[in-house]
Scaffold this motif. Structure first.
Motif, short mmCIF file in Angstrom:
data_model
loop_
_atom_site.label_atom_id
_atom_site.label_comp_id
_atom_site.label_asym_id
_atom_site.label_seq_id
_atom_site.Cartn_x
_atom_site.Cartn_y
_atom_site.Cartn_z
N ASP A 281 48.50 28.22 -71.67
CA ASP A 281 49.38 28.87 -71.13
C ASP A 281 49.93 28.27 -70.00
O ASP A 281 51.32 28.27 -69.83
CB ASP A 281 48.73 30.33 -70.52
N LEU A 282 49.39 27.55 -69.32
CA LEU A 282 49.69 26.65 -68.20
C LEU A 282 50.52 25.80 -68.66
O LEU A 282 51.69 25.15 -68.02
CB LEU A 282 48.49 26.23 -67.27
N ARG A 283 50.17 25.05 -69.62
CA ARG A 283 50.96 24.00 -70.42
C ARG A 283 52.35 24.42 -70.70
O ARG A 283 53.30 23.78 -70.54
CB ARG A 283 50.33 23.30 -71.68
N ARG A 284 52.16 25.69 -71.38
CA ARG A 284 53.49 26.17 -71.87
C ARG A 284 54.63 26.52 -70.89
O ARG A 284 55.77 26.38 -71.05
CB ARG A 284 53.37 27.41 -72.77
N VAL B 62 29.55 18.50 -67.39
CA VAL B 62 30.77 18.49 -68.03
C VAL B 62 31.31 17.24 -68.87
O VAL B 62 30.57 16.28 -68.97
CB VAL B 62 32.00 18.81 -66.55
N MET C 21 32.58 23.31 -73.99
CA MET C 21 32.36 23.72 -72.32
C MET C 21 33.29 25.08 -72.13
O MET C 21 33.17 25.81 -71.35
CB MET C 21 33.11 22.81 -71.34
N PHE C 22 34.37 25.26 -72.87
CA PHE C 22 35.22 26.37 -72.86
C PHE C 22 35.35 27.42 -74.09
O PHE C 22 35.43 26.85 -75.31
CB PHE C 22 36.71 25.75 -72.43
N THR D 204 39.21 31.91 -75.01
CA THR D 204 40.07 32.46 -73.91
C THR D 204 40.32 31.59 -72.69
O THR D 204 41.34 31.42 -72.17
CB THR D 204 39.16 33.58 -73.28
N ASP D 205 39.29 30.72 -72.54
CA ASP D 205 39.56 29.52 -71.46
C ASP D 205 40.45 28.70 -71.82
O ASP D 205 41.27 28.15 -71.13
CB ASP D 205 38.16 28.99 -71.41
N MET E 171 36.22 19.87 -76.30
CA MET E 171 36.52 21.01 -75.26
C MET E 171 35.92 22.38 -75.35
O MET E 171 35.22 23.22 -74.64
CB MET E 171 38.08 21.38 -75.08
N ALA F 182 43.95 30.03 -71.58
CA ALA F 182 44.58 29.91 -70.54
C ALA F 182 45.38 28.37 -70.01
O ALA F 182 46.27 28.51 -69.28
CB ALA F 182 43.85 30.76 -69.38
N GLN F 183 44.33 27.58 -70.30
CA GLN F 183 45.08 25.97 -70.09
C GLN F 183 46.25 26.13 -70.94
O GLN F 183 47.23 25.38 -70.40
CB GLN F 183 43.82 25.39 -70.41
N VAL G 96 44.22 16.66 -74.80
CA VAL G 96 43.60 17.54 -74.08
C VAL G 96 43.02 18.94 -74.82
O VAL G 96 41.78 19.14 -74.89
CB VAL G 96 44.24 18.08 -72.65
N LEU G 97 44.07 19.72 -75.39
CA LEU G 97 43.69 20.72 -75.77
C LEU G 97 43.27 20.72 -77.34
O LEU G 97 44.11 20.13 -78.16
CB LEU G 97 44.79 22.02 -75.67
#
Lengths: 481, 294
Positions: free
Chosen positions: A446-449, A417, A435-436, A439-440, A432, A443-444, A462-463
């Motif tokens: 979405d969580l942040r939003r 990783v 690794m991702f 779509t992955d 990133m 989703a991350q 991060v993103l």
């Protein structure tokens, strides 16, 4: 969407902050903003205003002003992060939590403490040592890093092999969410209602809000400790022993590896009698009640001899143990004897790929005409190659960054990783996709939003850029993009 | 696995209400909703990595048996399927020593509301690459995505374990014993599970005058309460003879259902926003609200 609006009226923001905080808590001089433009990475940003919070209410005031005016904010602990997570977005309100440094309560029987985010990691363990307990996560920067920063980065350290990383040691966090509301995520009770919001907050790199109080799990100090230093003729022999130990059913408290260049540098620095002529050394620590420790030591020595170990040095007392650990933890300082600068990396690979990936790292760095020194958490496959260089040599940064990228790719290709404990920050956000998938990552995002609909809490970390669809982003100097 | 992740994703599809079921040990299947089952079967075990990869539909008993052959175990609550245990998120009786079950989940491939596969986390025991969606999935009751397969962190089985009883104060034992695996208390008797080297266990048992017993206590099945560990003492007067409490943890196995608590409004709002982001049409496990289900 006002995140990186270049028309931020800093004077207006300062006035709004001074309505809520004392003048001496709100600092906007050029000197102050320059002091807070970076963390321990090699990247710099641009702080707009620096606020020194002394309470949850102070943090809330800063966040509410930020939310009302659509200005980005960023919480900052000790600034020891290595991935640029605390490099301020342009003109951001920097909220320093260093003055929130009280240990609020300690329950040594149930092994729970509440602390403010500015409490330094090692200070907590020192303050409660006489109660027979400690805080397990122990980053190498533990003398200076804050527990708030540990929460933001889900930090690790040598002793996380047996006890787990920071997330496993945080029961709860009082947070100021990016809209200014306050809530306690998790808590002293083991199964709070609903989703594990505590768990996702830890390691969110300051993008889900600001931790203002932290409920930590304390661990019992072990009754017995054995610390061993073993040396090997090849890195592979040492690395393979790590897998053998784990496969045999022993999980030591820590298993650290130093390669030859590291041994030489550290020995010159601390004179601990390290095996400088050997290719690698393992520092292994086993803790627990005495019979179990003795049995584990015997078994580990047996496995080591099957892997062709050279000398085995068992620390005779606490002083020798401290000296061996000093060798491990002072590696970064010792490098100054070899080269003026270093770039510290952080990736994880499966344990059984350690030897293979280390070979690749030596090859990559040599191809870029650089030197590398390895000192790392071998027990959990967490590599820390230190690329050595002289920053005054023209073009050297390009080579350092190119070698770094290749090391990260080699680690991910080996089934590993991007980061084991430093986080993604700015340093690796654009890696990133290694690794991702899209779509992955979405989703991350979405969580942040959900946590931060305005995207004002430490934005741009991060993103990778595409996940936020065409907003204007600036890349701080030195970022890997 | 008996089903590929892609086929599982296709079964979940991208529209219409759909529910996921395991072995039905933890909850009743939803009625009037199409039901899917996650892939089942162990993909691989890597003892030297202390990891196992399996379908979420794999029975916990199956991975327990397979890991035992390597002298390892996993901190997943016994019974039902791995996915069911993770969706509910409760830890086992050994949480005091092993930590919470949520920490055992390293990586999950799940199917999102759009029917697409999403990877959360990573395969290594240490990983801070991006936001930790694994933590979000554990205890989410399948309301944010349906887990297809997982990589779990395993741990070695101790060479020796023994249950004991004692009439001593449980907090005295919690303080004095070195990292007991479990300390249970019903207000009168304390049960202790010790693991490790047999000589160390024998030494501790003697020092604290513990009496060896074959098993821990029968657990009341009426409700599972969650309390701050420091508040457990209140049960002695409030619920005599009606509970077995996990000392140092705070889980209480009670004869009565868990008291209903008013929701924190800030968190209720956050839950709603997360659900909207992950499942805008509310098609995954419809009718279940992770915040109010317990």
């Amino acid at each position: 969407m006002t995140v990186l609006d270049t028309t931020i009226d800093l004077d207006a923001v300062t006035r709004a902050l001074r309505v809520r905080l004392r003048d001496d808590q709100v600092r906007d001089s050029l000197t102050m903003c320059n002091l807070y433009r970076r963390d321990a990475s090699n990247m710099t940003g641009r702080a707009g205003i620096v606020c020194f919070a002394e309470s949850t209410e102070d943090v809330q005031a800063c966040v509410q002003v930020a939310a009302d005016m659509g200005v980005p904010f960023m919480a900052r602990g000790s600034g020891t992060g290595l991935a640029g997570g605390a490099v301020p977005p342009p003109d951001a309100i920097v909220i320093s939590t260093t003055k929130m440094n009280k240990i609020l309560s300690v329950d040594e029987v149930n092994r729970i403490a509440w602390v403010e985010p500015g409490v330094l990691n090692l200070d907590l363990s020192k303050q409660i040592a006489d109660l027979g307990v400690h805080f397990a996560p122990d980053p190498s920067s533990q003398q200076t890093c804050s527990i708030g920063g540990n929460v933001a980065n889900n930090s690790g350290g040598p002793h996380c092999l047996a006890d787990g990383v920071t997330n496993a040691h945080i029961h709860g966090v009082e947070v100021v969410l990016p809209d200014g509301s306050i809530s306690i995520l998790g808590g002293e009770e083991p199964e709070p209602d609903g989703l594990d919001l505590r768990g996702v907050f830890v390691g969110s790199e300051g993008m889900f809000g600001v931790a203002t109080k932290i409920c930590v799990r304390l661990m019992q100090n072990p009754p017995d400790v054995a610390t061993m230093l073993m040396d090997f003729e090849s890195v592979a022999e040492g690395a393979n022993l790590v897998s053998d130990i784990i496969a045999s059913g022993i999980v030591p408290a820590a298993v650290e590896m130093m390669d030859q260049l590291c041994l030489i540098a550290v020995e010159e620095f601390i004179h601990a009698g390290l095996p400088v002529e050997k290719a690698a050394a393992l520092l292994i620590e086993v803790v627990g009640p005495s019979a179990g420790v003795a049995a584990d030591v015997e078994r580990i020595c047996q496995l080591a001899s099957e892997r062709g170990v050279g000398a085995i040095r068992v620390a005779a007392d606490d002083a020798e143990r401290a000296l061996l650990w000093k060798g491990r933890k002072s590696a970064f300082g010792a490098i100054a004897n070899i080269m003026p600068n270093y770039y510290l990396h952080d990736t994880v690979v499966p344990r059984h790929k350690l030897a293979e990936v280390l070979d690749q790292i030596y090859e990559i760095v040599s191809r870029h005409n650089l030197q590398v020194l390895n000192v790392f958490h071998a027990g959990d496959g967490n590599l820390h190659p230190l690329i050595l260089f002289d920053g005054s040599v023209e073009g050297v940064f390009e080579r350092v960054h190119a070698a770094g990228r290749e090391i990260v790719k080699a680690s991910v290709n080996a089934g590993g990783v991007l980061s084991g404990e430093h986080g993604i920050g700015l340093e690796k956000r654009d890696l990133m996709p290694l690794m991702f998938t899209e779509t992955d990552l979405s989703a991350q995002a979405d969580l942040r939003r959900a946590f931060d609909p305005q995207l004002i809490s430490n934005p741009d970390k991060v993103l990778p850029n595409p996940a936020t669809c065409g907003e204007i982003h600036s890349a701080p100097e030195g970022a890997w993009i | 696995m008996d089903l590929t992740l892609e086929d599982f994703a296709a079964e979940v599809g991208s529209s219409g209400p759909v529910a996921i079921a395991g072995l039905g040990t933890r909850s009743r299947p939803l009625s009037d909703v199409r039901v899917v089952h996650a892939p089942s079967g162990i993909e691989w075990i890597e003892p030297a990595e202390m990891t196992i990869c399996c379908g979420a539909g794999t029975p916990v008993d199956e991975i327990d048996a397979a890991l035992a052959e390597h002298g390892q175990q996993v901190a997943v609550h016994p019974g039902g399927t791995v996915g069911g245990a993770l969706a509910v998120g409760q830890s086992g009786l050994r949480r005091l020593a092993y930590g919470a079950m949520r920490d055992a989940l390293l990586q999950a491939n799940y199917v999102n509301a759009a029917g697409k596969l999403v990877k959360a986390g990573g395969p290594t025991v240490k990983n801070v690459s991006g936001f930790d969606l694994c933590r979000l999935l554990v205890g989410s009751y399948g309301t944010l995505g349906f887990i297809g397969d997982v990589i779990l962190r395993t741990r070695p089985k101790a060479s020796f374990e023994q249950w004991f009883t004692s009439d001593r104060d449980p907090w005295e034992l919690l303080s004095g014993l070195f990292r007991p695996t479990s300390v249970l208390w019903n207000g009168a008797t304390t049960w202790v599970l010790l693991e490790g080297n047999d000589r160390d266990v024998a030494e501790m048992a003697e020092r604290f005058s513990l009496t060896a017993v074959p098993n821990g206590p029968e657990l009341p099945g009426g409700g599972r309460w969650s309390m701050a560990p420091s508040e457990l003492i209140s049960l002695k007067v409030a619920s005599p003879g009606s509970f077995v409490a996990e000392i140092g943890v705070g889980v209480v196995h009670h004869t009565r259902p868990r008291p209903v608590r008013p929701p924190d409004l800030v968190q209720a709002d956050l839950h709603a926003r997360i659900k909207r982001e992950f499942d805008p049409t509310g098609r995954l496990n419809p009718g279940i609200d992770a915040l109010s289900i317990r």
